[in-house]
Motif scaffolding. Structure first.
Motif, PDB file in Angstrom:
ATOM      1  N   GLU A  79      93.076  21.906  -5.866  1.00  0.00           N
ATOM      2  CA  GLU A  79      92.525  20.949  -6.826  1.00  0.00           C
ATOM      3  C   GLU A  79      92.853  21.365  -8.262  1.00  0.00           C
ATOM      4  OE1 GLU A  79      88.526  19.022  -5.018  1.00  0.00           O
ATOM      5  OE2 GLU A  79      88.541  21.225  -5.097  1.00  0.00           O
ATOM      6  N   VAL A  80      92.716  22.639  -8.556  1.00  0.00           N
ATOM      7  CA  VAL A  80      93.040  23.138  -9.898  1.00  0.00           C
ATOM      8  C   VAL A  80      94.525  22.928 -10.163  1.00  0.00           C
ATOM      9  CG1 VAL A  80      93.109  25.160 -11.406  1.00  0.00           C
ATOM     10  CG2 VAL A  80      91.159  24.815  -9.872  1.00  0.00           C
TER      11      VAL A  80
ATOM     12  N   PHE B 155      99.300  17.466 -12.821  1.00  0.00           N
ATOM     13  CA  PHE B 155      99.216  16.021 -13.064  1.00  0.00           C
ATOM     14  C   PHE B 155      99.372  15.707 -14.545  1.00  0.00           C
ATOM     15  CE2 PHE B 155      96.795  12.206 -14.164  1.00  0.00           C
ATOM     16  CZ  PHE B 155      97.419  11.271 -13.356  1.00  0.00           C
ATOM     17  N   TYR B 156      98.728  16.480 -15.390  1.00  0.00           N
ATOM     18  CA  TYR B 156      98.764  16.227 -16.820  1.00  0.00           C
ATOM     19  C   TYR B 156      99.936  16.965 -17.460  1.00  0.00           C
ATOM     20  CZ  TYR B 156      94.155  14.189 -16.278  1.00  0.00           C
ATOM     21  OH  TYR B 156      93.124  13.390 -15.891  1.00  0.00           O
TER      22      TYR B 156
ATOM     23  N   THR C 175      82.109  30.534 -20.461  1.00  0.00           N
ATOM     24  CA  THR C 175      81.675  29.543 -21.447  1.00  0.00           C
ATOM     25  C   THR C 175      81.593  28.134 -20.858  1.00  0.00           C
ATOM     26  OG1 THR C 175      82.692  30.824 -23.213  1.00  0.00           O
ATOM     27  CG2 THR C 175      82.223  28.523 -23.702  1.00  0.00           C
ATOM     28  N   HIS C 176      82.527  27.783 -19.977  1.00  0.00           N
ATOM     29  CA  HIS C 176      82.650  26.405 -19.514  1.00  0.00           C
ATOM     30  C   HIS C 176      82.082  26.115 -18.126  1.00  0.00           C
ATOM     31  CE1 HIS C 176      85.660  26.531 -22.737  1.00  0.00           C
ATOM     32  NE2 HIS C 176      85.424  25.239 -22.857  1.00  0.00           N
TER      33      HIS C 176
ATOM     34  N   ALA D 253      83.710  20.418 -16.108  1.00  0.00           N
ATOM     35  CA  ALA D 253      84.185  21.592 -16.851  1.00  0.00           C
ATOM     36  C   ALA D 253      85.677  21.868 -16.731  1.00  0.00           C
ATOM     37  CB  ALA D 253      83.414  22.825 -16.391  1.00  0.00           C
ATOM     38  N   LEU D 254      86.339  21.337 -15.707  1.00  0.00           N
ATOM     39  CA  LEU D 254      87.714  21.745 -15.453  1.00  0.00           C
ATOM     40  C   LEU D 254      88.659  21.442 -16.617  1.00  0.00           C
ATOM     41  CD1 LEU D 254      89.791  23.040 -13.628  1.00  0.00           C
ATOM     42  CD2 LEU D 254      90.096  20.833 -12.499  1.00  0.00           C
ATOM     43  N   LEU D 255      88.688  20.216 -17.100  1.00  0.00           N
ATOM     44  CA  LEU D 255      89.611  19.887 -18.188  1.00  0.00           C
ATOM     45  C   LEU D 255      89.309  20.659 -19.469  1.00  0.00           C
ATOM     46  CD1 LEU D 255      90.340  16.088 -17.701  1.00  0.00           C
ATOM     47  CD2 LEU D 255      91.909  18.004 -17.429  1.00  0.00           C
TER      48      LEU D 255
END
Length: 185
Positions: free
Chosen positions: A85-86, A92-93, A45-46, A52-54
């Motif tokens: 990276e993922v 991070f969040y 879907t994304h 698209a990652l977030l």
């Protein structure tokens, strides 16, 4: 020691590929088929969206309750990113979880106003009472403890949020009551 036809860099590259990059062969063992199907549906879907990652990570967490680390290779491959990276974005969040959350989520505000009103002492009390640290869940699966960096309730510091309910001017006794309610009620 010499490897016929190989040099040490080629050997390390092969080890890297097997352990870190081609983890898909090991992923099926830790993800259920239902979880894997849901993750793949969200990726489909994304994956063609800009940035698209977030949105993808949010969709996975909304569906599963967390973003499994075992999903990183699938996400990275679909979005042409590295697994690092993922992982970097997920860690991070503070919103993203890498493990299943408990039945209830207790968030303790760590903003300046709450700290000035004694939240650090309250944090220590909560951690001791639950026997866990931040980003952990009690043994019975009832409560996950998380830090939050402002609940917007500064006038009533210190503040906590249990599930979707914010509580202000919280002390050790009030927290004990909240914990007791969710563990026994």
């Amino acid at each position: 020691m010499r490897f016929s036809g190989f040099n040490k860099y080629r050997v390390w590259y092969i080890i890297y590929r097997v352990v870190f990059y081609d983890r898909e062969t090991f992923v099926a063992v830790t993800l259920t088929t239902q979880e894997l199907a849901k993750i793949e549906a969200h990726i489909t879907t994304h994956k063609n969206m800009p940035g698209a990652l977030l949105p993808l990570l949010h969709a996975i967490q909304d569906d599963l309750g967390y973003v499994p680390e075992e999903s990183y290779p699938y996400i990275s491959k679909a979005l042409a990113l590295s697994v690092a990276e993922v992982h970097g974005v997920v860690t991070f969040y503070h919103h993203f979880r890498t493990h299943q959350k408990g039945k209830h989520v207790l968030q303790v505000c760590r903003a300046e106003s709450c700290q000035a009103m004694g939240s650090e002492k309250l944090e220590a009390h909560i951690k001791s009472a639950l026997g866990i640290d931040y980003h952990q869940t009690t043994q019975d699966g009832a409560i996950t403890l998380e830090p939050v960096y402002c609940l917007g309730n500064c006038a009533c510091s210190p503040a906590v949020m249990l599930d979707d309910e914010v509580y202000g001017r919280v002390d050790a006794q009030k927290v004990a009551e909240l914990i007791s309610e969710v563990q026994h009620g």
